[in-house]
Design an enzyme around this catalytic site. Sequence first.
Site, PDB file in Angstrom:
ATOM      1  N   ASP A  29     -40.756 -64.976  -4.798  1.00  0.00           N
ATOM      2  CA  ASP A  29     -41.197 -63.619  -4.523  1.00  0.00           C
ATOM      3  C   ASP A  29     -42.377 -63.595  -4.994  1.00  0.00           C
ATOM      4  O   ASP A  29     -43.146 -63.746  -5.920  1.00  0.00           O
ATOM      5  CB  ASP A  29     -40.073 -62.734  -5.236  1.00  0.00           C
ATOM      6  CG  ASP A  29     -40.392 -61.292  -4.646  1.00  0.00           C
ATOM      7  OD1 ASP A  29     -41.187 -60.768  -4.632  1.00  0.00           O
ATOM      8  OD2 ASP A  29     -39.204 -60.769  -4.026  1.00  0.00           O
ATOM      9  N   SER A  91     -35.619 -54.101   2.141  1.00  0.00           N
ATOM     10  CA  SER A  91     -36.999 -53.759   2.553  1.00  0.00           C
ATOM     11  C   SER A  91     -37.337 -54.543   3.655  1.00  0.00           C
ATOM     12  O   SER A  91     -38.219 -54.452   4.295  1.00  0.00           O
ATOM     13  CB  SER A  91     -38.018 -53.874   1.332  1.00  0.00           C
ATOM     14  OG  SER A  91     -38.080 -54.978   0.701  1.00  0.00           O
ATOM     15  N   HIS A  96     -31.231 -61.758   2.676  1.00  0.00           N
ATOM     16  CA  HIS A  96     -32.106 -62.706   1.557  1.00  0.00           C
ATOM     17  C   HIS A  96     -31.021 -62.276   0.409  1.00  0.00           C
ATOM     18  O   HIS A  96     -30.899 -61.260  -0.055  1.00  0.00           O
ATOM     19  CB  HIS A  96     -33.460 -62.455   1.430  1.00  0.00           C
ATOM     20  CG  HIS A  96     -33.964 -60.916   1.303  1.00  0.00           C
ATOM     21  ND1 HIS A  96     -33.657 -59.830   2.385  1.00  0.00           N
ATOM     22  CD2 HIS A  96     -34.230 -60.376   0.145  1.00  0.00           C
ATOM     23  CE1 HIS A  96     -34.368 -58.886   1.833  1.00  0.00           C
ATOM     24  NE2 HIS A  96     -34.737 -59.051   0.541  1.00  0.00           N
TER      25      HIS A  96
END
Length: 110
Positions: A29, A91, A96
């Site tokens: 990330d 978001s 995921h």
Amino acid sequence: MPTLFERIISGEIPSDRIYEDEICVAFRDIAPQAPTHVLVVPRKPVQALDDHLDAALAGHLLVVANKVAQCEGLADGYRVVINCGSDGGQSVDHLHLHVLGGRSLNWPPG
């Protein structure tokens, strides 16, 4: 219009990939919430957890989340998070899994 994750999967947007197979891709990330924060994303464009997710795909993503945790040395524990919908904190409209670890994680989360 392709999602951010579809663009990452296609290679249009670079990522720090740590695992991939024919079903999913795992990458770090860019805004980590823990020392280890890896996203496991299916190649198939599934919008969210409640979007016709089949058991085989769900199971595979969880198995990969475990592989990622093992490869990242998270022997003391880790958390797998799936956000669903805007109120759930999702978001990007592409399913995921977040694999978080490398520190003690509080409960309850935010």
